[in-house]
Motif scaffolding. Structure first.
Motif: not given
Lengths: 97, 509
Positions: B80-92, B96-100
């Motif tokens: 969950d530290n890899l960005n994928m457009k339109g999905t969440s990416c919290t880095c644990g 980054l809660e709620g970041y898209i």
């Protein structure tokens, strides 16, 4: 090694409670006690390594503008925006730094 | 055999041959996720809808007679530290809660281009800082081999997802061992590629001179296949190397007779347990039987690698994490002025380990300490790099256990943070030198102090190679797998069955 945790927390822009500062001081001193060993290593005349692409170094891109993310899609992520700008608290209210 | 038990390369072959559809493969994995995820807690988000669209696209391509790519229909999970457009990416992190994500990482885009199906985002230690996945702000991932133990970290969710059969493949990131250590703890294969081999564009940065994205898989061949898909030059990452991608998965199986392997003796000064040592020695004798020339060697500067790492990585992190300021994305706490905003946001958004490393890094970079800590560590890093270069003049690969111990118990912490950092002692030097390294399961061992308990956990063999010589590393790893194949198959089948009966995990407070 004594460490001025208040100053480091200030430089790090982290709000820590008194209890957190105490724990942090203890933790950092324990870590630094291990790292102290580095002081004994002979490094005279040794060049530092800052990156993993050395010795090749980094490639430079030609300075041509390319399409990127839209301003709107980035502003959408901002917690507070207005008329195409990010809204932040005023500096004046902070007093002198 | 269930579809989720198939290897990645078998899935791709069968999907291309129209023996099975990408959609069938996906549904089998989604039902496996609903079956065991409650006990493992590997996923921070499962992307069912997105995955179904991706799988149907692969099937449509095949129906039209188009080439679906080398990962046709293969399910793949992302740390969950890899960005994928339109999905969440919290880095644990709560930060980054709620970041898209507004964009997609190059490595992730390449998986999709090759027909891979992204199934979800996996749990990790906050901002990749940790070796147990206990540092996630959301939940603790459990080791499928023993749910009372950690899966390792920081890519622990990825390791656990692959080991438990919830995903055929997963991506992790490795700054100091974060792919290899969880691979060893969960009995799977993990590769940290050469620095520059895989584009880091779209990976949330921890320590930029050390970070690399890499695969976790249940076999060397599957890991090689995923590496093939994600490797290669990318103009969006200035550290990306202009090197041709090798069809690694097709080059496996070459003889290893005459291969020269060095075993750095310094690694054994790091508290390697008896069980791990014995699994490692077994692997060495098998390799020697196959004609690998094995010799003890010495890389004296390795003794300082962990200390150097814990100066350089926090220093780079303190700078990289400066971007979390409450202004542009993520958590924002507004105080009376802008400085208050920074302090409140960062004090609340970052967990204790991340704050500790930011503080340590800030201290090491501060004007009065820079020379004594950061600059000195950067110079010793040169000595470490030179020691590896010198060793690789004689040897094709270097070998060590991946970790000094097997997976430890959840909550088993001592007061001294440096004790926990010892989990990375075998792996950090590879990142400091920028070389590739693979962890491949090489045996099982009882946790120390539990002799006779009959409880055995997987151990990893770490194979380190010359820069950009992933081929030799993979070739050597491929011949290790048969040493324990039967034992691994039998034990992992039992482990995967037992998981269904395991109790559900609870969220972190």
């Amino acid at each position: 090694m004594k460490i001025d945790v208040r100053r480091v927390a200030d430089l790090s822009k982290l709000r820590l409670t008194e209890d957190e500062l105490l724990t942090m001081e203890k933790d950092l001193e324990m870590i630094l006690a291990h790292i102290e060993r580095l002081a004994a290593v002979q490094v005279e005349g040794v060049e530092p390594t800052f990156g993993s692409r050395e010795p090749e170094g980094l490639r430079l891109e030609p300075d041509d503008p390319k399409p990127g993310l839209s301003r709107a899609s980035l502003l959408e992520l901002g917690p507070s925006t207005q008329e195409g700008y990010y809204v932040v608290p005023a500096r004046e209210s902070e007093g002198r730094e | 055999m269930e579809l989720w038990e198939l290897s990645a390369w078998e899935i791709a072959e069968k999907v291309k041959a129209k023996e099975i559809s990408a959609q069938e493969v996906l549904e089998a994995h989604l039902s496996r996720i609903s079956e065991v995820e409650p006990a493992v807690c590997a996923f921070l988000s499962v992307l069912e809808a997105e995955a179904r669209i991706a799988a149907s696209r692969v099937d449509a391509k095949i129906a039209k007679g188009e080439d679906p790519g080398i990962l046709a229909g293969v399910p793949c999970a992302l740390k969950d530290n890899l960005n994928m457009k339109g999905t969440s990416c919290t880095c644990g992190s709560k930060m980054l809660e709620g970041y898209i994500s507004p964009y997609t990482a190059t490595a992730v885009a390449r998986i999709s281009e090759q027909g891979g199906v992204i199934t979800g985002k996996t749990n990790m230690d906050e901002f990749a800082m940790g070796s147990s996945t206990e540092r996630s702000a959301y939940m603790v991932t459990r080791n499928p081999w023993d749910v009372d133990r950690v899966p390792g970290g920081s890519s622990g969710g990825s390791g656990a997802a692959v080991a438990s059969g919830m995903s055929a493949l997963a991506l992790g990131s490795d700054t100091g061992g974060s792919i290899r250590q969880p691979a060893a703890f969960t009995g799977v294969v993990g590769i940290k590629p050469t620095y520059g081999r895989v584009s880091r564009y779209g990976l949330v940065a921890f320590a930029s001179s050390l970070d690399q994205i890499g695969p976790l898989a249940r076999s060397v061949r599957d890991a090689a296949l995923l590496l093939e898909a994600i490797a290669g030059f990318d103009p969006a990452d200035p550290t990306s190397a202009e090197r041709p991608v090798v069809p690694w998965s097709k080059r496996l199986g070459r003889p290893v007779k005459g291969l020269r392997a060095g075993v750095p003796k310094e690694f054994f000064g790091f508290g390697v347990t008896e069980g791990v040592r014995s699994a490692f020695s077994n692997a060495l004798s098998h390799l020697a039987d196959m004609g690998v020339i094995i010799e003890e060697t010495s890389l004296p500067s390795l003794a300082y690698a962990l200390d150097v790492y814990y100066v350089i990585a926090p220093a780079e992190a303190s700078s990289n994490l400066g971007r979390f300021d409450g202004v542009r994305y993520g958590l924002s706490k507004r105080g009376k002025g802008y400085l208050d905003m920074y302090r409140e946001t960062r004090g609340e958004g970052f967990g204790p380990e991340v704050r500790r490393r930011i503080m340590l890094g800030t201290f090491a970079l501060s004007a009065d300490q820079y020379e004594a800590y950061y600059l000195r560590a950067a110079k010793i890093r040169t000595l470490i790099r030179r020691d590896f270069e010198r060793a690789f003049e004689t040897y094709d690969v270097l070998l060590s256990p991946t970790t000094p111990t097997v997976a430890f118990k959840i909550g088993e912490e001592s007061g001294d943070p440096m004790t926990r950092y010892l989990a990375d002692v075998m792996t950090v030097s590879v990142n400091l030198a920028g070389i590739p390294a693979l962890s491949v399961p090489c045996g099982f061992a009882e946790p120390s102090g539990e002799g006779g308990s009959g409880r055995e956990l997987p151990c990893g063999l770490q194979i380190m190679g010359k820069r950009f010589d992933e081929e030799t590393v993979l070739t050597a790893g491929y011949v290790v797998e048969p040493f324990i194949r039967e034992e691994m198959e039998e034990k992992s089948a039992r482990m995967r069955r037992n998981l269904i009966l395991a109790k559900e995990c609870e969220p972190v407070d």
